[in-house]
Design a protein around this motif. Structure first.
Motif, PDB file in Angstrom:
ATOM      1  N   UNK A   1      -6.122  -1.289  17.608  1.00 26.67           N
ATOM      2  CA  UNK A   1      -5.016  -0.467  18.106  1.00 26.67           C
ATOM      3  C   UNK A   1      -3.961  -0.217  17.024  1.00 26.67           C
ATOM      4  N   UNK A   2      -4.010  -0.969  15.918  1.00 28.62           N
ATOM      5  CA  UNK A   2      -3.065  -0.754  14.825  1.00 28.62           C
ATOM      6  C   UNK A   2      -3.403   0.491  14.006  1.00 28.62           C
ATOM      7  N   UNK A   3      -4.599   1.043  14.193  1.00 21.39           N
ATOM      8  CA  UNK A   3      -5.033   2.168  13.368  1.00 21.39           C
ATOM      9  C   UNK A   3      -4.046   3.328  13.433  1.00 21.39           C
ATOM     10  N   UNK A   4      -3.550   3.652  14.612  1.00 17.58           N
ATOM     11  CA  UNK A   4      -2.634   4.786  14.755  1.00 17.58           C
ATOM     12  C   UNK A   4      -1.347   4.555  13.976  1.00 17.58           C
ATOM     13  N   UNK A   5      -0.784   3.351  14.091  1.00 18.43           N
ATOM     14  CA  UNK A   5       0.473   3.053  13.397  1.00 18.43           C
ATOM     15  C   UNK A   5       0.283   3.035  11.887  1.00 18.43           C
ATOM     16  N   UNK A   6      -0.791   2.410  11.438  1.00 23.86           N
ATOM     17  CA  UNK A   6      -1.073   2.345  10.001  1.00 23.86           C
ATOM     18  C   UNK A   6      -1.319   3.750   9.446  1.00 23.86           C
ATOM     19  N   UNK A   7      -2.099   4.539  10.166  1.00 21.87           N
ATOM     20  CA  UNK A   7      -2.414   5.895   9.708  1.00 21.87           C
ATOM     21  C   UNK A   7      -1.170   6.776   9.689  1.00 21.87           C
ATOM     22  N   UNK A   8      -0.277   6.596  10.649  1.00 23.20           N
ATOM     23  CA  UNK A   8       0.949   7.381  10.681  1.00 23.20           C
ATOM     24  C   UNK A   8       1.758   7.186   9.398  1.00 23.20           C
ATOM     25  N   UNK A   9       1.866   5.948   8.954  1.00 23.65           N
ATOM     26  CA  UNK A   9       2.610   5.661   7.733  1.00 23.65           C
ATOM     27  C   UNK A   9       1.856   6.129   6.492  1.00 23.65           C
ATOM     28  N   UNK A  10       0.542   5.964   6.494  1.00 22.16           N
ATOM     29  CA  UNK A  10      -0.235   6.379   5.331  1.00 22.16           C
ATOM     30  C   UNK A  10      -0.219   7.903   5.163  1.00 22.16           C
ATOM     31  N   UNK A  11      -0.185   8.636   6.261  1.00 23.00           N
ATOM     32  CA  UNK A  11      -0.136  10.096   6.160  1.00 23.00           C
ATOM     33  C   UNK A  11       1.138  10.568   5.464  1.00 23.00           C
ATOM     34  N   UNK A  12       2.196   9.787   5.547  1.00 20.97           N
ATOM     35  CA  UNK A  12       3.439  10.135   4.850  1.00 20.97           C
ATOM     36  C   UNK A  12       3.462   9.617   3.415  1.00 20.97           C
ATOM     37  N   UNK A  13       2.979   8.394   3.219  1.00 23.27           N
ATOM     38  CA  UNK A  13       3.166   7.732   1.927  1.00 23.27           C
ATOM     39  C   UNK A  13       2.045   7.975   0.919  1.00 23.27           C
ATOM     40  N   UNK A  14       0.809   8.138   1.384  1.00 16.96           N
ATOM     41  CA  UNK A  14      -0.295   8.383   0.439  1.00 16.96           C
ATOM     42  C   UNK A  14      -0.104   9.717  -0.309  1.00 16.96           C
ATOM     43  N   UNK A  15       0.248  10.817   0.380  1.00 15.60           N
ATOM     44  CA  UNK A  15       0.501  12.059  -0.353  1.00 15.60           C
ATOM     45  C   UNK A  15       1.657  11.922  -1.346  1.00 15.60           C
ATOM     46  N   UNK A  16       2.685  11.165  -0.975  1.00 13.00           N
ATOM     47  CA  UNK A  16       3.809  10.937  -1.875  1.00 13.00           C
ATOM     48  C   UNK A  16       3.349  10.212  -3.137  1.00 13.00           C
ATOM     49  N   UNK A  17       2.519   9.180  -2.976  1.00 14.89           N
ATOM     50  CA  UNK A  17       2.018   8.442  -4.135  1.00 14.89           C
ATOM     51  C   UNK A  17       1.160   9.326  -5.026  1.00 14.89           C
ATOM     52  N   UNK A  18       0.321  10.163  -4.412  1.00 11.73           N
ATOM     53  CA  UNK A  18      -0.538  11.065  -5.188  1.00 11.73           C
ATOM     54  C   UNK A  18       0.306  12.057  -5.981  1.00 11.73           C
ATOM     55  N   UNK A  19       1.329  12.610  -5.344  1.00 17.44           N
ATOM     56  CA  UNK A  19       2.222  13.560  -6.026  1.00 17.44           C
ATOM     57  C   UNK A  19       2.940  12.881  -7.197  1.00 17.44           C
ATOM     58  N   UNK A  20       3.507  11.705  -6.946  1.00 17.30           N
ATOM     59  CA  UNK A  20       4.232  10.998  -8.001  1.00 17.30           C
ATOM     60  C   UNK A  20       3.302  10.626  -9.154  1.00 17.30           C
ATOM     61  N   UNK A  21       2.067  10.228  -8.832  1.00 14.17           N
ATOM     62  CA  UNK A  21       1.112   9.891  -9.887  1.00 14.17           C
ATOM     63  C   UNK A  21       0.768  11.119 -10.722  1.00 14.17           C
ATOM     64  N   UNK A  22       0.585  12.265 -10.056  1.00 12.01           N
ATOM     65  CA  UNK A  22       0.260  13.497 -10.773  1.00 12.01           C
ATOM     66  C   UNK A  22       1.392  13.906 -11.700  1.00 12.01           C
TER      67      UNK A  22
END
Length: 223
Positions: free
Chosen positions: A85-106
């Motif tokens: 049941x944690x999948x939704x909460x974890x995914x919600x945060x990753x959808x915001x932070x993973x793109x940010x990390x990818x952008x900053x890395x680029x």
């Protein structure tokens, strides 16, 4: 089974015994080598790791903060149960932070990190030539994400995303035998890594979001 290089997270870093113990136990817990609900014997782990009990106990305190182990008074310490049941909460945060990390890395990755990203992309392209089992593929996935987080250059973002990715990976490992194409999921990283290396921030950001969304959809489809 194919072996792969150590996670980028640990390359070139002198580690204390407590840090070594933490990373080893963390990855055992993530990969479910220590099964959910299994009791943790710090003395036995110290023997297995070749260290004293103090580094292991320090590691376990950090792992409790990571929600990978839980301690009960007079009962001991246990690997946490994998809560789907944690999948939704974890995914919600990753959808915001993973793109940010990818952008900053680029935009800001060092030349050495870009070289590591490029080398990892070339290694993944050769997966078809290797005999890599599902566990090995999961190690590739961890390495890709941890390297991107490091390349983003924000230690707080890196720490947060590692914890979230660890929890997501535990869920994935729990249903791994039901996932139809783990290799295909790993191979998706090549274009993302290349976009980061090329400094294409918008593309990297969009691909990171698509990857996380696809991951969640894949897990939900097999639950």
């Amino acid at each position: 089974m194919s072996t792969i290089s150590a996670s980028p997270e640990v390359l070139g870093e002198p580690l204390s015994l407590a840090e070594q113990s933490y990373r080893d136990l963390r990855d055992r817990l993530i990969m479910l080598d220590i099964r959910p609900g299994e009791p943790i014997n710090d003395g036995q782990l110290a023997l297995e790791l070749g260290v004293g009990r103090t580094p292991v106990r320090e590691a376990l305190k950090r792992l409790e903060i990571d929600h990978l182990v839980v301690s009960y008074p007079r009962r001991g310490t246990f690997a946490t149960i994998v809560d789907i049941t944690e999948l939704a909460d974890v995914s919600e945060m990753r959808r915001s932070l993973e793109p940010l990390a990818a952008r900053k890395a680029a935009l800001g990755a060092s030349e050495s990190d870009r070289g590591a990203l490029r080398a990892l992309a070339r290694d993944i392209e050769r997966l078809g030539e290797k005999r890599v089992d599902k566990r090995g593929l999961m190690q590739y996935d961890l390495s890709v994400h941890r390297l991107i987080y490091r390349a983003a250059g924000n230690p707080h973002l890196e720490e947060t995303l590692i914890r979230l990715d660890n929890l997501a990976t535990r869920i994935w490992c729990l249903v791994l035998d039901k996932v139809p194409s783990v290799a295909g999921h790993i191979e998706e990283h090549v274009d993302l890594l290349e976009a980061i290396v090329a400094g294409e921030a918008d593309k990297a950001e969009a691909m990171a979001l698509a990857h996380i969304t696809s991951f969640e959809q894949t897990i939900r489809a097999v639950l």
